[in-house]
Design an enzyme around this catalytic site. Sequence first.
Site, PDB file in Angstrom:
ATOM      1  CG  HIS A  68      -3.292  -0.717  -6.982  1.00  0.00           C
ATOM      2  ND1 HIS A  68      -3.694  -0.067  -5.851  1.00  0.00           N
ATOM      3  CD2 HIS A  68      -3.274  -2.029  -6.657  1.00  0.00           C
ATOM      4  CE1 HIS A  68      -3.929  -0.949  -4.884  1.00  0.00           C
ATOM      5  NE2 HIS A  68      -3.669  -2.158  -5.359  1.00  0.00           N
ATOM      6  CD  GLU A 121      -3.046   3.292  -5.336  1.00  0.00           C
ATOM      7  OE1 GLU A 121      -4.081   2.752  -5.774  1.00  0.00           O
ATOM      8  OE2 GLU A 121      -2.078   2.654  -4.894  1.00  0.00           O
ATOM      9  NE  ARG A 144      -4.286  -1.316   0.006  1.00  0.00           N
ATOM     10  CZ  ARG A 144      -4.448  -2.314  -0.872  1.00  0.00           C
ATOM     11  NH1 ARG A 144      -3.481  -2.608  -1.739  1.00  0.00           N
ATOM     12  NH2 ARG A 144      -5.575  -3.001  -0.908  1.00  0.00           N
TER      13      ARG A 144
HETATM   14  C1  DGY Z   1      -5.870  -6.002  -2.997  1.00  0.00           C
HETATM   15  O1  DGY Z   1      -6.535  -7.014  -3.206  1.00  0.00           O
HETATM   16  O2  DGY Z   1      -5.605  -5.618  -1.856  1.00  0.00           O
HETATM   17  C2  DGY Z   1      -5.414  -5.229  -4.179  1.00  0.00           C
HETATM   18  O3  DGY Z   1      -4.414  -4.337  -3.842  1.00  0.00           O
HETATM   19  C3  DGY Z   1      -6.581  -4.485  -4.779  1.00  0.00           C
HETATM   20  O4  DGY Z   1      -7.233  -3.849  -3.737  1.00  0.00           O
END
Ligand code: DGY
Length: 323
Positions: free
Chosen positions: A289, A271, A242
């Site tokens: 992402h 983001e 993250r």
């Molecule tokens: C997750 O599954 O956590 C991915 O980063 C998409 O949210």
Amino acid sequence: MSRPRIVLTRRWPAAVEDVLRERYDLVANADDHPFSADELAHALATADALCPTVTDAIDAALLDRAAPRARLLGNFGVGFNHIDVEAARRAGLVVTNTPGVLTDCTADLAVMLMLMVARRAGAGERMVRDDAWAGWAPTQLLGTRVSGKTLGLVGFGRIARAVAARAHHGFGMRVLYYNPSAVPAAVTAALNAVACDSIEAVLEAADFVSLHCPGGAATHHLIDAARLARMPAHAYLINTARGDVVDQQALIDALAARRIAGAGLDVYAGEPVVPAALKTLDNVVLLPHLGSATHETRTAMGLRVVANLDAFFAGREPPDRVA
Ligand code: DGY
């Protein structure tokens, strides 16, 4: 008997939406626009289950004002730091996620970022596309060898272990890790992985550091300026976890001053905004992402939500309940 109403905040793979449509009163998001706070509140007030994802802020302000009819938040994704789990509990909502099914694809992408940044794949691709490639040269776009180097993992859960397996068995890398809780000896033995007793120890010893901890308050700016300063100048940072696990400005400063060799990023604080300063740096690879973004995995994630909905509305415990 009327079927439970399910609201999806984004488009899901068509095969999964078809399954949901057969079983539920489905409210899909045909144009895939991100929901506003008002739309989320309306969905919570009118649906039996809301299925959000990482682009939706399901925070206390929303949950406290929504007077939900919904009883389930079936998150599409393994990470659920965008959901205030305590506030959801207060509002009487069960929360589920989608663990396991995105492990391999996210690990593949972490390895891809490691290779891309070390071997300057982004810069090379830009050169070709810009018609700036004048032909092979002995000193052109020299990068850093990955095979045989040391990989340091911060967090050693499912995805980190899958990265370790690829790195160790595929690239002959030595694997170090820091994990807040003990890891079974059989797991570390299979990967020849060595536990470090602090994040600093990983940062100091690794040629590549890959982050695999959950987002949220406990890991906010876990990698800050002081910790970045522990990395050797030849080392690379990979983040598929993250964005706010890293102090983004401190990372920009370290990259700009070449205090570390580079970074491969799939996630960002705030983001979809990516700071202009990051985009000007040539020692960073920037992806939007994409960790779980394969047809196979996104379908599997959707079906995992379906399994949670089916269990919940049949009066059973959902398999992936996190709150
Ligand atoms: C997750 O599954 O956590 C991915 O980063 C998409 O949210």
